[in-house]
Write a protein that holds these residues in place. Sequence first.
Motif, PDB file in Angstrom:
ATOM      1  N   ASP A 116      33.262  42.903  22.926  1.00  0.00           N
ATOM      2  CA  ASP A 116      34.215  43.853  23.511  1.00  0.00           C
ATOM      3  C   ASP A 116      34.919  43.272  24.733  1.00  0.00           C
ATOM      4  OD1 ASP A 116      33.204  45.515  21.587  1.00  0.00           O
ATOM      5  OD2 ASP A 116      32.523  47.078  22.957  1.00  0.00           O
ATOM      6  N   SER A 117      34.223  42.439  25.491  1.00  0.00           N
ATOM      7  CA  SER A 117      34.791  41.913  26.735  1.00  0.00           C
ATOM      8  C   SER A 117      35.876  40.873  26.506  1.00  0.00           C
ATOM      9  CB  SER A 117      33.689  41.312  27.611  1.00  0.00           C
ATOM     10  OG  SER A 117      33.158  40.138  27.031  1.00  0.00           O
ATOM     11  N   ASP A 118      36.100  40.470  25.264  1.00  0.00           N
ATOM     12  CA  ASP A 118      37.138  39.466  24.994  1.00  0.00           C
ATOM     13  C   ASP A 118      38.538  39.995  25.299  1.00  0.00           C
ATOM     14  OD1 ASP A 118      35.067  37.891  24.207  1.00  0.00           O
ATOM     15  OD2 ASP A 118      35.692  37.652  22.125  1.00  0.00           O
ATOM     16  N   VAL A 119      38.702  41.314  25.348  1.00  0.00           N
ATOM     17  CA  VAL A 119      40.004  41.891  25.683  1.00  0.00           C
ATOM     18  C   VAL A 119      40.075  42.360  27.127  1.00  0.00           C
ATOM     19  CG1 VAL A 119      40.550  42.609  23.326  1.00  0.00           C
ATOM     20  CG2 VAL A 119      39.307  44.179  24.836  1.00  0.00           C
ATOM     21  N   ALA A 120      38.956  42.275  27.840  1.00  0.00           N
ATOM     22  CA  ALA A 120      38.892  42.823  29.196  1.00  0.00           C
ATOM     23  C   ALA A 120      39.515  41.876  30.214  1.00  0.00           C
ATOM     24  CB  ALA A 120      37.439  43.104  29.569  1.00  0.00           C
ATOM     25  N   GLU A 127      48.934  51.917  41.204  1.00  0.00           N
ATOM     26  CA  GLU A 127      49.851  51.945  42.341  1.00  0.00           C
ATOM     27  C   GLU A 127      50.442  50.567  42.633  1.00  0.00           C
ATOM     28  OE1 GLU A 127      47.210  55.309  42.305  1.00  0.00           O
ATOM     29  OE2 GLU A 127      46.792  53.159  42.289  1.00  0.00           O
ATOM     30  N   LEU A 128      49.753  49.518  42.201  1.00  0.00           N
ATOM     31  CA  LEU A 128      50.234  48.150  42.390  1.00  0.00           C
ATOM     32  C   LEU A 128      50.689  47.530  41.067  1.00  0.00           C
ATOM     33  CD1 LEU A 128      47.571  46.841  44.950  1.00  0.00           C
ATOM     34  CD2 LEU A 128      49.898  47.660  45.408  1.00  0.00           C
ATOM     35  N   GLY A 129      51.044  48.385  40.131  1.00  0.00           N
ATOM     36  CA  GLY A 129      51.623  47.922  38.876  1.00  0.00           C
ATOM     37  C   GLY A 129      50.653  47.267  37.917  1.00  0.00           C
ATOM     38  N   TYR A 130      49.361  47.558  38.060  1.00  0.00           N
ATOM     39  CA  TYR A 130      48.343  47.007  37.165  1.00  0.00           C
ATOM     40  C   TYR A 130      48.372  45.475  37.109  1.00  0.00           C
ATOM     41  CZ  TYR A 130      47.921  51.732  35.078  1.00  0.00           C
ATOM     42  OH  TYR A 130      47.720  53.084  34.852  1.00  0.00           O
ATOM     43  N   ALA A 131      48.773  44.822  38.177  1.00  0.00           N
ATOM     44  CA  ALA A 131      48.902  43.359  38.161  1.00  0.00           C
ATOM     45  C   ALA A 131      47.616  42.695  37.693  1.00  0.00           C
ATOM     46  CB  ALA A 131      49.263  42.857  39.558  1.00  0.00           C
ATOM     47  N   ALA A 132      47.740  41.787  36.716  1.00  0.00           N
ATOM     48  CA  ALA A 132      46.577  41.097  36.167  1.00  0.00           C
ATOM     49  C   ALA A 132      46.003  40.120  37.181  1.00  0.00           C
ATOM     50  CB  ALA A 132      46.963  40.357  34.894  1.00  0.00           C
ATOM     51  N   LEU A 133      44.678  40.151  37.357  1.00  0.00           N
ATOM     52  CA  LEU A 133      43.998  39.268  38.293  1.00  0.00           C
ATOM     53  C   LEU A 133      43.157  38.221  37.570  1.00  0.00           C
ATOM     54  CD1 LEU A 133      42.840  41.999  40.852  1.00  0.00           C
ATOM     55  CD2 LEU A 133      44.921  40.599  40.913  1.00  0.00           C
ATOM     56  N   THR A 134      42.851  38.479  36.304  1.00  0.00           N
ATOM     57  CA  THR A 134      42.130  37.510  35.490  1.00  0.00           C
ATOM     58  C   THR A 134      42.759  37.459  34.100  1.00  0.00           C
ATOM     59  OG1 THR A 134      40.488  39.148  34.763  1.00  0.00           O
ATOM     60  CG2 THR A 134      39.953  37.833  36.724  1.00  0.00           C
ATOM     61  N   LEU A 135      42.253  36.561  33.265  1.00  0.00           N
ATOM     62  CA  LEU A 135      42.808  36.349  31.928  1.00  0.00           C
ATOM     63  C   LEU A 135      41.886  36.925  30.849  1.00  0.00           C
ATOM     64  CD1 LEU A 135      43.685  32.562  32.361  1.00  0.00           C
ATOM     65  CD2 LEU A 135      45.327  34.449  32.370  1.00  0.00           C
ATOM     66  N   PRO A 136      42.410  37.719  29.936  1.00  0.00           N
ATOM     67  CA  PRO A 136      41.585  38.149  28.799  1.00  0.00           C
ATOM     68  C   PRO A 136      41.381  36.981  27.835  1.00  0.00           C
ATOM     69  CG  PRO A 136      43.814  38.974  28.548  1.00  0.00           C
ATOM     70  CD  PRO A 136      43.757  38.312  29.895  1.00  0.00           C
ATOM     71  N   LEU A 137      40.189  36.867  27.290  1.00  0.00           N
ATOM     72  CA  LEU A 137      39.870  35.734  26.425  1.00  0.00           C
ATOM     73  C   LEU A 137      40.767  35.682  25.193  1.00  0.00           C
ATOM     74  CD1 LEU A 137      38.067  33.297  25.992  1.00  0.00           C
ATOM     75  CD2 LEU A 137      36.379  34.801  24.917  1.00  0.00           C
ATOM     76  N   ALA A 159      39.422  23.018  22.246  1.00  0.00           N
ATOM     77  CA  ALA A 159      38.072  23.524  21.969  1.00  0.00           C
ATOM     78  C   ALA A 159      37.228  23.553  23.238  1.00  0.00           C
ATOM     79  CB  ALA A 159      37.406  22.664  20.905  1.00  0.00           C
ATOM     80  N   ALA A 160      37.353  22.512  24.065  1.00  0.00           N
ATOM     81  CA  ALA A 160      36.582  22.468  25.311  1.00  0.00           C
ATOM     82  C   ALA A 160      37.018  23.558  26.274  1.00  0.00           C
ATOM     83  CB  ALA A 160      36.737  21.084  25.953  1.00  0.00           C
ATOM     84  N   VAL A 161      38.314  23.795  26.354  1.00  0.00           N
ATOM     85  CA  VAL A 161      38.829  24.841  27.233  1.00  0.00           C
ATOM     86  C   VAL A 161      38.388  26.217  26.741  1.00  0.00           C
ATOM     87  CG1 VAL A 161      40.936  25.961  28.083  1.00  0.00           C
ATOM     88  CG2 VAL A 161      40.786  23.460  28.010  1.00  0.00           C
ATOM     89  N   GLU A 162      38.428  26.425  25.449  1.00  0.00           N
ATOM     90  CA  GLU A 162      38.007  27.717  24.905  1.00  0.00           C
ATOM     91  C   GLU A 162      36.530  27.974  25.177  1.00  0.00           C
ATOM     92  OE1 GLU A 162      37.683  30.183  20.691  1.00  0.00           O
ATOM     93  OE2 GLU A 162      38.978  28.420  20.812  1.00  0.00           O
ATOM     94  N   ARG A 163      35.689  26.966  24.998  1.00  0.00           N
ATOM     95  CA  ARG A 163      34.260  27.135  25.284  1.00  0.00           C
ATOM     96  C   ARG A 163      34.038  27.497  26.749  1.00  0.00           C
ATOM     97  NH1 ARG A 163      33.706  22.696  21.678  1.00  0.00           N
ATOM     98  NH2 ARG A 163      33.785  21.235  23.440  1.00  0.00           N
ATOM     99  N   ALA A 164      34.746  26.827  27.636  1.00  0.00           N
ATOM    100  CA  ALA A 164      34.603  27.121  29.061  1.00  0.00           C
ATOM    101  C   ALA A 164      35.047  28.542  29.376  1.00  0.00           C
ATOM    102  CB  ALA A 164      35.412  26.116  29.880  1.00  0.00           C
ATOM    103  N   ALA A 165      36.130  28.978  28.765  1.00  0.00           N
ATOM    104  CA  ALA A 165      36.629  30.341  28.998  1.00  0.00           C
ATOM    105  C   ALA A 165      35.638  31.377  28.493  1.00  0.00           C
ATOM    106  CB  ALA A 165      37.980  30.513  28.311  1.00  0.00           C
ATOM    107  N   ALA A 166      35.043  31.128  27.338  1.00  0.00           N
ATOM    108  CA  ALA A 166      34.110  32.080  26.742  1.00  0.00           C
ATOM    109  C   ALA A 166      32.826  32.209  27.561  1.00  0.00           C
ATOM    110  CB  ALA A 166      33.783  31.660  25.314  1.00  0.00           C
ATOM    111  N   SER A 174      40.002  32.670  35.151  1.00  0.00           N
ATOM    112  CA  SER A 174      41.350  32.247  35.530  1.00  0.00           C
ATOM    113  C   SER A 174      41.538  30.833  35.019  1.00  0.00           C
ATOM    114  CB  SER A 174      41.524  32.278  37.055  1.00  0.00           C
ATOM    115  OG  SER A 174      40.678  31.305  37.664  1.00  0.00           O
ATOM    116  N   TRP A 175      42.789  30.366  34.981  1.00  0.00           N
ATOM    117  CA  TRP A 175      42.993  28.994  34.503  1.00  0.00           C
ATOM    118  C   TRP A 175      42.256  28.005  35.393  1.00  0.00           C
ATOM    119  CZ3 TRP A 175      43.862  28.848  29.810  1.00  0.00           C
ATOM    120  CH2 TRP A 175      44.862  29.579  29.158  1.00  0.00           C
ATOM    121  N   SER A 176      42.213  28.246  36.688  1.00  0.00           N
ATOM    122  CA  SER A 176      41.526  27.319  37.587  1.00  0.00           C
ATOM    123  C   SER A 176      40.039  27.253  37.289  1.00  0.00           C
ATOM    124  CB  SER A 176      41.740  27.741  39.046  1.00  0.00           C
ATOM    125  OG  SER A 176      43.099  27.674  39.401  1.00  0.00           O
ATOM    126  N   SER A 177      39.406  28.437  37.139  1.00  0.00           N
ATOM    127  CA  SER A 177      37.971  28.449  36.867  1.00  0.00           C
ATOM    128  C   SER A 177      37.651  27.923  35.479  1.00  0.00           C
ATOM    129  CB  SER A 177      37.416  29.863  37.047  1.00  0.00           C
ATOM    130  OG  SER A 177      38.029  30.769  36.141  1.00  0.00           O
TER     131      SER A 177
END
Length: 248
Positions: A116-120, A127-137, A159-166, A174-177
Amino acid sequence: MPREAAARMRIAFVGPTVPDASEIAGGAIVIRPPATQGDILRAVQEGAEAIGLIDGNFENVAPVWHKEILFALSRGLTVLGAASMGALRAAECDVFGMVGIGAIYRQYATGETEDDSDVALLHAPEELGYAALTLPLVNVRATLRRLADQRMIAAEIAAAVERAAAELFYKERSWSSIIAGARLPPDADRDALATRLRAGYVDQKRADALELLEELGRICGPRQSRQDWTFNETSLWTRLKDDPPAKV
């Protein structure tokens, strides 16, 4: 006539996935904030004939209950789901007649995506326009898939980036993390990779949500499909229906 009264029969629950949904929908659809438990029931009781579920809150409040979706369907309403909480609930309720829309729904429906958290994502308040602070998987994966298909990044890098994101908690993604945690070859240019990922970002959640809004805007009249199941009025459901949670 107030905009909500003129379009009262079609309601969409959406927030961070499409912050500008009100401008996009115009007067054709009533836009309400992300749904929580009782909101779909309330929409049915108010006379909606079609409901689109995109975003829903879940962490500090009770989420949209499957039972209220089934209630809406049993009353002949069209209920669409896409992109975020809507994709999850559509994959779980499509056998009862809920209509799933978009790539993310299909990923959940086929089991390609399960968590479920893959879309979170973490986002700012309304009030601040729902600005995204992180990336959904799901968006990270869509971005990597497109860049790999276009040969902008190598398949093993994707593949390496996807594993790290997951591996990251959704509030830390975030892209940095992601890039910092990716197991890349020693000679990989991480700065160049970050630039490429940001420039080629695919917002699959927004794309799916826009598809839902377009479909919801075309709906006229009640659903005509045949229903081969019976809604069960349990005691828990009766309590919710008679005393729905107050909208915060």
